[in-house]
Every structure is written in structure tokens, then in C-alpha cells.
Design a protein around this motif. Structure first.
Motif, PDB file in Angstrom:
ATOM      1  N   ARG A 162      19.984 104.145  33.506  1.00 29.05           N
ATOM      2  CA  ARG A 162      20.119 104.933  32.283  1.00 29.05           C
ATOM      3  C   ARG A 162      19.561 106.321  32.547  1.00 29.05           C
ATOM      4  N   ILE A 163      20.259 107.318  32.050  1.00 25.74           N
ATOM      5  CA  ILE A 163      19.920 108.710  32.312  1.00 25.74           C
ATOM      6  C   ILE A 163      19.541 109.401  31.009  1.00 25.74           C
ATOM      7  N   GLY A 164      18.371 110.049  31.019  1.00 25.12           N
ATOM      8  CA  GLY A 164      18.024 110.948  29.936  1.00 25.12           C
ATOM      9  C   GLY A 164      18.777 112.244  30.157  1.00 25.12           C
ATOM     10  N   VAL A 165      19.765 112.510  29.318  1.00 26.38           N
ATOM     11  CA  VAL A 165      20.723 113.583  29.574  1.00 26.38           C
ATOM     12  C   VAL A 165      20.070 114.950  29.360  1.00 26.38           C
ATOM     13  N   VAL A 211      17.688 112.855  34.046  1.00 26.51           N
ATOM     14  CA  VAL A 211      16.623 112.139  34.738  1.00 26.51           C
ATOM     15  C   VAL A 211      16.729 110.646  34.418  1.00 26.51           C
ATOM     16  N   VAL A 212      16.710 109.808  35.453  1.00 27.73           N
ATOM     17  CA  VAL A 212      16.788 108.362  35.266  1.00 27.73           C
ATOM     18  C   VAL A 212      15.521 107.883  34.557  1.00 27.73           C
ATOM     19  N   ASP A 213      15.703 107.146  33.447  1.00 28.48           N
ATOM     20  CA  ASP A 213      14.526 106.645  32.723  1.00 28.48           C
ATOM     21  C   ASP A 213      14.457 105.124  32.672  1.00 28.48           C
ATOM     22  N   ALA A 214      15.505 104.448  33.162  1.00 24.22           N
ATOM     23  CA  ALA A 214      15.495 102.981  33.208  1.00 24.22           C
ATOM     24  C   ALA A 214      16.555 102.518  34.193  1.00 24.22           C
ATOM     25  N   VAL A 215      16.341 101.322  34.744  1.00 21.32           N
ATOM     26  CA  VAL A 215      17.320 100.753  35.673  1.00 21.32           C
ATOM     27  C   VAL A 215      17.696  99.347  35.230  1.00 21.32           C
ATOM     28  N   GLY A 216      18.923  98.953  35.583  1.00 24.43           N
ATOM     29  CA  GLY A 216      19.379  97.618  35.277  1.00 24.43           C
ATOM     30  C   GLY A 216      18.983  96.631  36.367  1.00 24.43           C
ATOM     31  N   PRO A 217      19.297  95.354  36.169  1.00 28.42           N
ATOM     32  CA  PRO A 217      18.980  94.326  37.168  1.00 28.42           C
ATOM     33  C   PRO A 217      19.568  94.660  38.534  1.00 28.42           C
ATOM     34  N   GLY A 218      18.749  94.475  39.564  1.00 32.13           N
ATOM     35  CA  GLY A 218      19.210  94.687  40.926  1.00 32.13           C
ATOM     36  C   GLY A 218      19.128  96.108  41.425  1.00 32.13           C
ATOM     37  N   VAL A 254      19.468 113.267  38.626  1.00 28.91           N
ATOM     38  CA  VAL A 254      20.753 112.798  39.149  1.00 28.91           C
ATOM     39  C   VAL A 254      21.898 113.461  38.388  1.00 28.91           C
ATOM     40  N   VAL A 255      23.070 113.354  38.982  1.00 29.55           N
ATOM     41  CA  VAL A 255      24.295 113.833  38.341  1.00 29.55           C
ATOM     42  C   VAL A 255      25.421 112.873  38.670  1.00 29.55           C
ATOM     43  N   THR A 256      26.332 112.682  37.718  1.00 30.62           N
ATOM     44  CA  THR A 256      27.476 111.804  37.919  1.00 30.62           C
ATOM     45  C   THR A 256      28.652 112.313  37.101  1.00 30.62           C
ATOM     46  N   GLY A 257      29.847 111.976  37.554  1.00 32.55           N
ATOM     47  CA  GLY A 257      31.046 112.332  36.802  1.00 32.55           C
ATOM     48  C   GLY A 257      31.595 111.182  35.998  1.00 32.55           C
ATOM     49  N   VAL A 288      21.868 112.549  43.825  1.00 32.81           N
ATOM     50  CA  VAL A 288      20.607 113.213  43.529  1.00 32.81           C
ATOM     51  C   VAL A 288      20.879 114.706  43.412  1.00 32.81           C
ATOM     52  N   VAL A 289      20.365 115.328  42.369  1.00 30.79           N
ATOM     53  CA  VAL A 289      20.564 116.767  42.197  1.00 30.79           C
ATOM     54  C   VAL A 289      19.852 117.496  43.335  1.00 30.79           C
ATOM     55  N   PRO A 290      20.574 118.299  44.117  1.00 31.11           N
ATOM     56  CA  PRO A 290      19.950 118.978  45.255  1.00 31.11           C
ATOM     57  C   PRO A 290      18.798 119.887  44.818  1.00 31.11           C
ATOM     58  N   GLU A 291      17.829 120.013  45.694  1.00 29.23           N
ATOM     59  CA  GLU A 291      16.682 120.870  45.412  1.00 29.23           C
ATOM     60  C   GLU A 291      17.157 122.301  45.138  1.00 29.23           C
ATOM     61  N   GLY A 292      16.605 122.897  44.100  1.00 33.86           N
ATOM     62  CA  GLY A 292      16.943 124.267  43.753  1.00 33.86           C
ATOM     63  C   GLY A 292      18.144 124.410  42.843  1.00 33.86           C
ATOM     64  N   LEU A 293      18.815 123.296  42.544  1.00 35.19           N
ATOM     65  CA  LEU A 293      19.984 123.348  41.676  1.00 35.19           C
ATOM     66  C   LEU A 293      19.605 122.821  40.298  1.00 35.19           C
TER      67      LEU A 293
END
Length: 314
Positions: free
Chosen positions: A31-34, A70-77, A87-90, A110-115
Motif C-alpha cells: 500500500r502506498i501513501g500517495v 511512500v509504502v506504508d503497509a505490505v501484504g502477505p509474502g 516508489v512509483v508505479t503505473g 524505487v524512486v531514483p535518488e534526487g528525483l
């Protein structure tokens, strides 16, 4: 969480800002905090119930697959080391027009450093499309390049790339305000006879279509390349016929069809796009709106009043 929800197909004002349940990541998801969510022109058509490429969503719907945050939670596995990472995703769900969104861990970068988050979300789809267009058009320093819709997110990146490699570039946009944002030589294609200011070209990137797209095609020298990637004009004017293309020995490519079937998928294009932005070689221009004003963002995009990539900020 707060999100922008569409309950009925129709005009931009049908997008409502309201409270909905927080999404929960399933197995293999995070889960991503947008922090930033991209808005795509196609979404303005899907909002009206028009099918163009992707199917219209079931209602109620939250639009927007392009998310950075920013990722604030993860699912099983999923390794908990993802928590706290930018992070970034389409491809997020239920959509990026929200304070929280969920995505497969396999679709994350992963969002590149400086971006920044805004620049990252601008590159994850707009940037990857630009990478593909550059590959398809293969501009060189010997080319004279015409970029239609040059004030848009993709158009600005194409102008920058063509200039950087030493090509002669003309950017065409609609209205004085947009023309003023185009780097280098620019023309206003809302002015009758605009093409007479351009002259013969060897490569056209056309994101506007309609009569302006037809006029751009007419400027191509024999043996030129014609790369079509959009129809921002929403005009139903037919493109060049096979006979017209053959008569001038033009290579004419409808890029979206190629991109959807890109060899090896989109991930390599996404990585290249983010790397280009992080290095400063291709810097996206971004126009932001608060998440609560998503309806205004849609209206501005539809009326072609925006420049660069439109991004929502929760």
C-alpha cells in the motif's frame, strides 16, 4: 481515506471528492501513501463512458494508475523492508486519485535518488511513452523534426531530446501562452497557414491529430517518418491514406499499437525513463492540482488549457 470517485459517466463535475474505505494490500502487494498521482487524457474520455483502448470502468470508480509515494503497509509474502521506501508505479488500484493506493510489488520502481515524486509519476507513463516514440522515430542530428502538441507532457520531452541530439526542431502548440512554453523555435497551429512557417521536415511526432495532424503530414519530405501518438484535438478527421503514404515513401507508425505490444513489455522503458529524468537529461514539466480539484484538472485537460504533465497532489 479521501479519494475522487466517479459515480456516473459524464462531465468533469461528476468527479466527487469524498471519504472511502482504506485499501488493503493482498498477497504480493504493497500500500502506498500517495504523494503524486498522474492524470491521463484517456481518463477524461473514460469518465464520459467512451471506450478508447482501455475499457470503461465499473462504477463507482477511482481513476488513475500512475502513482508515486511512500509504502506504508505490505501484504502477505512481501518483504517488510519495502515499508518507508519511495516508489512509483503505473498500475495501481483502486486508482491514484486517492490518499492511499495499492500495487503489485512486481510493478514498483524505487524512486531514483534526487528525483521528486511529481517528476517520477510524470515519467512512469508519459516518460515511457516518450522513450518508445524516440525509438520508433529514431531522430538524428540530420533531421528536421516537427513536434505537434509540443506544450504537452510528451511533446515537451520530445522537443528537449531532439534539440539535445542536434536536430533542427519546430514545436507546434495552440495559442500564444502555450507557444511561449516551447523551448526554441515554435509556431501556433491555431493560426491559419501555420504550416507555411515550418517548411519541409523529415520527421513528424503528432500528438494532436485532426486537421493539424493532416497539415503536419503534408510537410513531410519524401522518405520521411510520421509517428502518431495521440489525438488531443478529438477531431474525427481521417489520417493519411495508404496511397498518400506510399506516394511519398513515408514510414507512418501509429505508436500506441506498437507500445501496447512492446517487445519484453514496458518495464525496460519505465527504467530508462526514470533514469533519464534522474540524470537530468529529460526533465518533465509538471502542472499540479490539489487532489480535491481533480474535476478542475479534467476540465483544464479537456479544454487544452494545461501544459506539461497534469499531476494531482493529495
Amino acid at each position: 481515506m479521501r479519494a475522487v470517485v466517479l459515480h456516473a459517466y459524464g462531465p468533469a463535475e461528476n468527479l466527487t471528492y469524498e471519504t472511502v474505505d482504506d485499501p488493503v494490500p493482498a498477497a504480493g502487494e504493497v500500500r502506498i501513501g500517495v504523494k503524486a498521482a498522474g492524470v491521463h487524457l484517456i481518463e477524461t474520455l473514460l469518465r464520459t463512458g467512451v471506450t478508447i483502448g482501455p475499457p470503461v470502468p465499473e462504477l463507482p470508480a477511482v481513476f488513475g494508475g500512475e502513482v508515486a509515494g511512500v509504502v506504508d503497509a505490505v501484504g502477505p509474502g512481501v518483504d517488510e523492508s519495502w515499508i518507508g521506501r519511495g516508489v512509483v508505479t503505473g498500475t495501481s488500484r483502486p486508482g491514484g486519485y486517492a490518499e492511499l493506493s495499492v500495487a503489485s510489488v512486481d510493478a514498483l520502481h524505487v524512486v531514483p535518488e534526487g528525483l521528486g515524486f511529481e517528476e517520477a509519476v510524470a515519467m512512469i507513463v508519459t516518460g515511457t511513452t516518450t522513450m518508445a516514440l524516440i525509438d520508433l522515430g529514431a531522430p538524428t542530428a540530420d533531421d528536421v523534426v516537427l513536434v505537434n502538441s509540443a506544450a504537452g507532457g510528451i511533446g515537451r520531452l520530445l522537443v528537449r531530446h531532439a534539440r539535445d541530439i542536434g536536430a533542427e526542431v519546430v514545436g507546434a502548440a495552440g495559442g500564444p501562452a502555450k507557444v511561449a512554453t516551447v523551448q526554441g523555435r515554435a509556431v501556433d497551429y491555431d493560426v491559419p497557414g501555420w504550416s507555411s512557417q515550418v517548411g519541409e521536415v523529415t520527421l513528424v511526432f503528432d500528438g494532436v491529430g485532426g486537421t493539424r495532424g493532416r497539415e503536419a503530414f503534408s510537410l513531410l519530405a519524401p522518405g520521411g517518418r510520421h509517428i502518431v501518438y495521440g489525438n488531443a484535438s478529438r477531431e474525427e478527421t481521417d489520417g493519411p491514406t495508404p496511397e498518400e503514404v506510399k506516394a511519398k515513401d513515408i514510414t507512418s507508425i501509429y505508436a500506441i499499437e506498437r507500445i501496447l505490444a512492446w517487445p519484453g513489455g514496458r518495464r525496460e522503458l519505465e527504467e530508462r525513463a526514470l533514469a533519464q529524468a534522474a540524470s537530468g537529461r529529460l526533465t518533465p514539466e509538471v502542472q499540479t492540482f490539489p487532489l480535491a480539484e481533480a474535476a478542475a484538472a479534467h476540465a483544464a485537460l479537456e479544454s487544452r488549457a494545461t501544459t506539461g504533465k497534469v499531476v494531482l497532489i493529495p
